[in-house]
Design an enzyme around this catalytic site. Structure first.
Site, PDB file in Angstrom:
ATOM      1  N   TYR A 135     -10.995   9.294 -10.149  1.00  0.00           N
ATOM      2  CA  TYR A 135     -11.381   8.978  -8.763  1.00  0.00           C
ATOM      3  C   TYR A 135     -10.463   7.956  -8.106  1.00  0.00           C
ATOM      4  CZ  TYR A 135     -14.768   5.369 -10.678  1.00  0.00           C
ATOM      5  OH  TYR A 135     -15.396   4.335 -11.298  1.00  0.00           O
ATOM      6  N   GLU A 136     -10.654   7.787  -6.848  1.00  0.00           N
ATOM      7  CA  GLU A 136      -9.813   6.914  -6.018  1.00  0.00           C
ATOM      8  C   GLU A 136      -8.346   7.364  -6.074  1.00  0.00           C
ATOM      9  OE1 GLU A 136     -11.384   4.768  -4.070  1.00  0.00           O
ATOM     10  OE2 GLU A 136      -9.441   4.413  -3.135  1.00  0.00           O
TER      11      GLU A 136
END
Lengths: 586, 586
Positions: free
Chosen positions: B434-435
């Site tokens: 993620y990110e």
């Protein structure tokens, strides 16, 4: 989740173009021409894809539980296991005298990869049973063989290995389970074993436990251990099932993965058992089946990577996200498929180069076991004993990495359990641990296998590598020769350090295992490239498949084989920084 | 499972001996002498060890669920979150004008590591809220700041980021969520967002969603996106909570890890929102907080490795198994502890050298963010923007590897969920995704950050590395100089290939990120070694701690930094084998 597609073309290429199965002089192999193996593998592939794979995710989700004093496996597992038995797959390479089909171990290994890719948890039952067959075939009495082997080979009964106890896994010298002789020649087994895969289940009416225990008079340590056969249900001399034995699965472990495989704590409370082989020689009996068992676990790492890699490739071809760096590949669609992106493509090629190389290594090792068994080939036996820790350690470490890489291709959707990628990662993880953790494989390789027989086996391996490098075209030959030089340089470090400073040598053991693994796959790729080129020149086979082999092989040679230099640098760094801090500093 | 021990001594060493916090000229930092930071960190460490860590395994086991239309977090989470807020930890580095404590981001980062080590799932709520604070502080109107920032800074309300949709994660140009203007100046938001961490929960009465959506007139692609603030419960101008907004958490994902963090599918059904910043400039607002958010995720990889490494070291000291290769270390015990074995010790040192080096890198990056923010230091801003993808990608890839290595030390007991090691592995896995998945970090680094500002940032980084190598003693200076040369050689490949063949350059992007990560940790180790030596000479600090720093640093330099050569070899291999196969071959 995408359906599992059995790698039939690759297996056929390896068995016939690379390994020359039909010309190898193995018993049962002469009849295995291309059409016959193709038919066998296609049949196994159908079972894997149509019966085993559809249960994999559901089995993970449901898991196993203890009900009414016995273990219940996930829905569908008993029927799928029955289908494996009905197809004769459990005894494919077993002795026809016990109901087996007498085919070579290498074919069993090819079939096994597909079953493990499709459903590792369920295939473990068959794998453990196969190990029990090998141990009993090698060390059991005539009566034991007659009683146990036919139902085990047919899969009507299943087998287990009982080694680990709460306070000892690697260090079996600490085993505390006791065996006391009974007047009738049987023994009473008492103790607790943990981490017993398939220790209880509902797939078969009887389970044949092979148990390491301490009989009186054996002394301390591993030399005092004997091997016993302890059936869950006591059979009469004709194999008819009678009374329940005093052994129960008291508890199931809650594990990171292989949820469909019941990992049992077994309590032996004066259970009736019979000695297998000589007293106090239990470890020797274990070693007999260790090569086969460790090859089987190495295959698990490879097979999970193969299945996860398929899922990653399928997703990369379908999922639309972003545009190619060289301009839109599909301007009419809202975005290009992931596979246009170089980093995604690199990931897929990394997985593919490992899987195809690892598959070749696993099959080669299986064929060496065939040669050592049936042809009594001492060179093959030595080479197999050298390679087995590499197969186990390297294929499971790198197989797990490949599963993680495949999961990464799926992004956030790979982290979600519903898509199956997380399960491949969780299931593959155990293969690095059990059947001798990979650190133990490295120790076995460096401390035992390298010096064994005056270093003859590693010399034979190096000679194979040198020969293949000399015969290969430069894209394969040059990197392989460089890697072989790194391997020799690492050996020189061990020879210099070994006696003087064992800690310094052993600090490099895992790096040596990985160095050897890279070289072994380099050797496989050189052979596969030569076979692909020969087939192309002869106009044999699928040209696109063969051309892809050459590209994938070059990928391994250019991008992975150079890791040997890093491993050599670490081995040369020795033990100083590894051993310098006091234990209290941690 | 062993208790979590906050790394107070190491954090103090980094903040004061290495980074010179009190002399750095940052706002709020002049008062941060050793005693003050020690008191703050000890207090945070107590909260981490005594309140957050004990809930980690239970939260993983229980998970989150939807009940009566809302998400319920695991038992104990609401009280633990309240304790974080009561201690003022959620606003440690926030502006005092909004109720924050005005301390530097580097201190927030040091505290954050401990909270993430103790309970990553729970700390995520605070991390996301912090991101919402930064976005609103930078782009919100005066009214929005006055309304939302005080409760967010205090943690009374929490925040989320809503970017991903079912058909797009990385490629936000495909976002389909619509925003329609309402006559009162607000907007009606309609669409489905997925993977929204802390999208709903029972920790706070209101949740402030920041939502990327498509307002009329913005056109296609990412340029058409605007950012909206959409509260779960509509507040009046004084912040009093009124009616429920038309947004619900419709579903929770079943994930591999971070079970204590609710990952929600959010349905916006004409929900009321307000534009943040200018229309069609939503991506710019996102980029503002990206450095901080990606540093936070890099920290997660590091923090999970730190906690897992502690657990591995504790087990290695306690678990008796086997004998030392040099003869029994504890002849009076049944076996020696695992830590006598070189391969176990190597594993512990690998983890330790990564964790301590990675911790230094995370804090350095945080301090660069401090400098760029408060001192308007453009050089620091450029260096931070260059390093952030390295921090995110390298610390999460290697942090996950370190968790896997720590789990391996525990053998079969590490695979069992009850001991906590499996959770570290499962939780750490998401940080690679993620990110911005790590492949995207590599792309950002190579395609955007390297050429940015005429290559000035990478040149500044190389100058730092060269300077540190020249100043260091040979055990650190020589390997660092060699690694810097590999970095420069890789840059030369990109400069030659970049324009001519973007696919060839991008095929090496992930390798470049890892090459840079190794060099960055090499730089950190050179600085730490110099600081340790200076402290030893001045008779300052704990000599055993400082000596251990030197040994651990040499371990990184001798055994890990040489990986730069492998990454360079792969970068030089270019794109040929990566891109040659047709997509249909996969």
């Amino acid at each position: 989740m995408p359906a599992y597609a059995p790698p039939l073309a690759d297996l056929a290429f390896l068995l016939h173009e690379v390994l020359g199965l039909e010309r190898a002089g193995l018993p049962g192999a002469a009849e295995l021409d291309r059409d016959t193996t193709a038919a066998i593998l296609a049949e196994a592939g159908r079972l894997a894809a149509d019966v085993l794979a559809p249960l994999n995710a559901a089995g993970d989700r449901e898991g196993c539980r203890i009900e009414n004093g016995g273990v219940r496996t996930p829905a569908g597992f008993p029927a799928a296991y029955a289908a494996m038995c009905a197809g004769g797959w459990t005894g494919l390479d077993c002795d026809p005298a016990h109901g087996g089909q007498g085919m070579p171990h290498v074919l069993h290994t090819a079939v096994g990869e597909m079953f493990v890719s499709a459903n590792m948890a369920l295939q473990m039952v068959a794998g453990l049973t196969h190990g029990a067959v090998s141990a009993l075939a090698a060390h059991g009495s005539a009566e034991q063989k007659a009683l146990y082997l036919p139902p085990l080979v047919a899969g009507r009964w299943t087998g287990t290995m009982n080694l680990t106890e709460p306070h000892c896994g690697t260090d079996l010298g600490l085993v505390a389970t006791r065996a006391e002789p009974a007047p009738d020649g049987s023994w009473r087994i008492t103790g607790t074993k943990i981490f017993i895969s398939a220790g209880d289940h509902d797939l078969a009416p009887n389970i044949v436990h092979l148990v390491l225990a301490r009989a009186p008079g054996g002394g301390a340590g591993t030399r005092g251990l004997s091997l016993f056969v302890v059936p869950k249900v006591l059979p009469d001399a004709d194999g008819r099932l009678g009374a329940r034995n005093a052994v129960v699965a008291a508890r199931l472990e809650r594990k990171m993965g292989i949820h469909g495989s019941p990992t049992c704590e077994m309590r032996y409370e004066g259970a009736t058992g019979w000695l297998v082989g000589e007293p106090h020689k239990g470890m020797r009996a274990m070693f007999t089946m260790m090569n086969e068992a460790r090859l089987g676990v190495g295959l698990q790492g490879l097979a999970q990577a193969a299945a996860a890699g398929q899922a990653a490739a399928a997703y990369a071809r379908e999922r639309l996200q972003g545009r190619a760096a060289t301009g839109p590949a599909f301007p009419d669609r809202p975005a290009d498929p992931l596979i246009v992106h170089p980093d995604i493509r690199r990931t897929l090629m990394d997985i593919r180069a490992f899987v195809e190389g690892g598959r070749a290594l696993a099959l080669w090792a299986a064929m060496l076991i065939d040669r050592s068994r049936s042809a009594g080939d001492a060179g093959a036996e030595g080479l197999a004993s050298l390679l087995i820790p590499v197969v186990k350690g390297f294929l499971t470490d790198k197989g797990f990495e490949a599963c993680v890489a495949a999961q990464q291709v799926w992004g956030g959707h790979g982290y979600v359990e519903d898509n199956g990628l997380a399960q491949y990662v969780r299931d593959a993880r155990i293969a690095m641990i059990y059947e001798g953790a990979n650190g133990i494989q490295a120790l076995d390789l460096v401390a035992r296998k390298l010096p064994s027989d005056g270093g003859r086996h590693i010399a034979a391996f190096l000679a194979e590598v040198r020969g293949a490098a000399a015969d290969a075209d430069p894209a394969f030959g040059a990197p392989l020769a460089a890697a072989a030089a790194d391997l020799e340089a690492a050996l020189a470090v061990f020879m210099a350090e070994g006696l003087r400073n064992p800690d310094a040598a052993l600090a490099g053991a895992s790096d040596f295992l990985h160095l050897a693994g890279h070289v072994a796959l380099g050797l496989m790729w050189a052979r596969m490239a030569a076979a692909a080129r020969a087939a192309l020149e002869a106009g044999r086979g699928d040209a696109a498949f063969l051309q892809a082999k050459l590209v994938t092989g070059r990928h391994w040679m250019a991008r992975h084989l150079p890791a040997t230099a890093l491993h050599l640098a670490r081995i040369r760094a020795g033990g100083a920084t590894v051993m310098d801090l006091p234990a209290e500093a941690f």
